[in-house]
Design an enzyme around this catalytic site. Sequence first.
Site, PDB file in Angstrom:
ATOM      1  N   GLU A 125      -4.573  21.456   2.455  1.00  0.00           N
ATOM      2  CA  GLU A 125      -3.230  21.757   1.938  1.00  0.00           C
ATOM      3  C   GLU A 125      -3.150  21.615   0.418  1.00  0.00           C
ATOM      4  O   GLU A 125      -2.539  22.427  -0.264  1.00  0.00           O
ATOM      5  CB  GLU A 125      -2.204  20.827   2.604  1.00  0.00           C
ATOM      6  CG  GLU A 125      -0.761  21.092   2.207  1.00  0.00           C
ATOM      7  CD  GLU A 125      -0.307  22.499   2.540  1.00  0.00           C
ATOM      8  OE1 GLU A 125      -0.165  23.317   1.602  1.00  0.00           O
ATOM      9  OE2 GLU A 125      -0.103  22.804   3.730  1.00  0.00           O
ATOM     10  N   GLY A 183      -1.987  16.064 -21.808  1.00  0.00           N
ATOM     11  CA  GLY A 183      -2.811  15.903 -20.609  1.00  0.00           C
ATOM     12  C   GLY A 183      -2.582  16.986 -19.567  1.00  0.00           C
ATOM     13  O   GLY A 183      -3.088  16.905 -18.450  1.00  0.00           O
ATOM     14  N   LYS A 201      -7.087  30.278  -6.001  1.00  0.00           N
ATOM     15  CA  LYS A 201      -5.990  29.946  -5.092  1.00  0.00           C
ATOM     16  C   LYS A 201      -5.472  31.179  -4.348  1.00  0.00           C
ATOM     17  O   LYS A 201      -5.229  31.119  -3.149  1.00  0.00           O
ATOM     18  CB  LYS A 201      -4.870  29.254  -5.872  1.00  0.00           C
ATOM     19  CG  LYS A 201      -5.273  27.852  -6.338  1.00  0.00           C
ATOM     20  CD  LYS A 201      -4.266  27.276  -7.327  1.00  0.00           C
ATOM     21  CE  LYS A 201      -4.651  25.869  -7.765  1.00  0.00           C
ATOM     22  NZ  LYS A 201      -3.741  25.385  -8.817  1.00  0.00           N
ATOM     23  N   GLY A 298      -0.454  17.491 -10.667  1.00  0.00           N
ATOM     24  CA  GLY A 298      -0.039  16.112 -10.902  1.00  0.00           C
ATOM     25  C   GLY A 298      -0.600  15.225  -9.819  1.00  0.00           C
ATOM     26  O   GLY A 298      -0.816  15.647  -8.683  1.00  0.00           O
TER      27      GLY A 298
END
Length: 401
Positions: A125, A183, A201, A298
């Site tokens: 996932e 970052g 993807k 993230g």
Amino acid sequence: SMIKVAVLGYGNIGSGVVQVLLKNKETIAKKAGDEIVPACVLDLRDFPGDVMEDKVVKDINLITQNPEISIVVETMGGTKPAYAFVKACLEAGKHVATSNKELVAAHGPELLEIAKAHHVSFLFEASVGGGIPIIRPLNQSLTADEIDEITGILNGTTNYMLTKMDTEGADYDAVLKEAQNKGYAERHPEADVEGYDACRKIAILTSLVCGQQVDFEDIHTEGITKITPTDIKYAQAMGRAIKLLATSKKGPKGYTAIVAPFLLPASHPLYAVNGVFNAIFVHGNVLGDAMFYGSGAGKLPTASAVVADVVEMAKNLDKNIPIEWSSKKLELVDYKEWENRFFIRTTADKAAVERVFGTVTYVQAEGVTGELGFVTEKISEGDCEKKEAELGNVLQKIRVA
């Protein structure tokens, strides 16, 4: 009893997975019907002072040969040694959840086969869209549908950069530097800015929709490195936003896929997706339109998607959760046959533009002189390339959605 999990690679995402498992221990146990515990991490480094400091192992055999570990989480990235390690874990009868899109894009069908043969699951996932659930809906909820389009903003770094360029009028290099300082972008940002990440993807998503292997190398891919403040001015004059889209569509001859910047109108469902957010638009022949939106990257959003897979596997410890994706290669239709409208900037004059492109719509952007901007009628990608060559003096070409 408790379910023991091993984490391969204790970096950003791996440590996030441990954090989520510990932080939400009770809720996770309720959902899984059993306590789920991070038992060990595999890493070459040591982590003094970390909650897992005395649970670090350096040898994969200590995981594959440990009968107490039933679920493995792979968050190493890359294919070496991740591929060999994941394969060994599946062959040892352990479920594997991964966030590793390189691994899934390159070896998905084979690892699914191995999992099936050993009555365990291979779930991924978190490999697409970070914290956004998209793989499970495609695999489980949308099975009655024929999906004829998937279009996504699948890379947070480039979306953040384009949003910054749009709001601040800054140029590409300045925005890249800022993204790196925050970052959001790596020191070597090619995977993001050249579109390779989004390409892997959309290859995974198209593979799942078709049930066949789509090789990411076959997808025409353009990044955002050539987008300038002038392009942004034109976009604003048109009331549009420039977004890096990864898209695959089914036509009469089959699926076509492309990754490239597009000019989106305010009415487009992806127009308002800004900053590091990701979104995936899906069209099915029964479902109609659906949108999946959230944090596409993230540490914790991605870790939460990995843990969702871990819970799913904990609920199905003695069986394989099927995912249809055969290793038979899907031949994509050549993108050059795909029809689009194109926005083109040129130093040629109107007479030349109309001789080559016929009817066009001109666009005036504030403060831009010494060139023409125009939008073509719908033509194929291949035709547009020929016409560009014939016109010459082309400064930019961006697809119009």
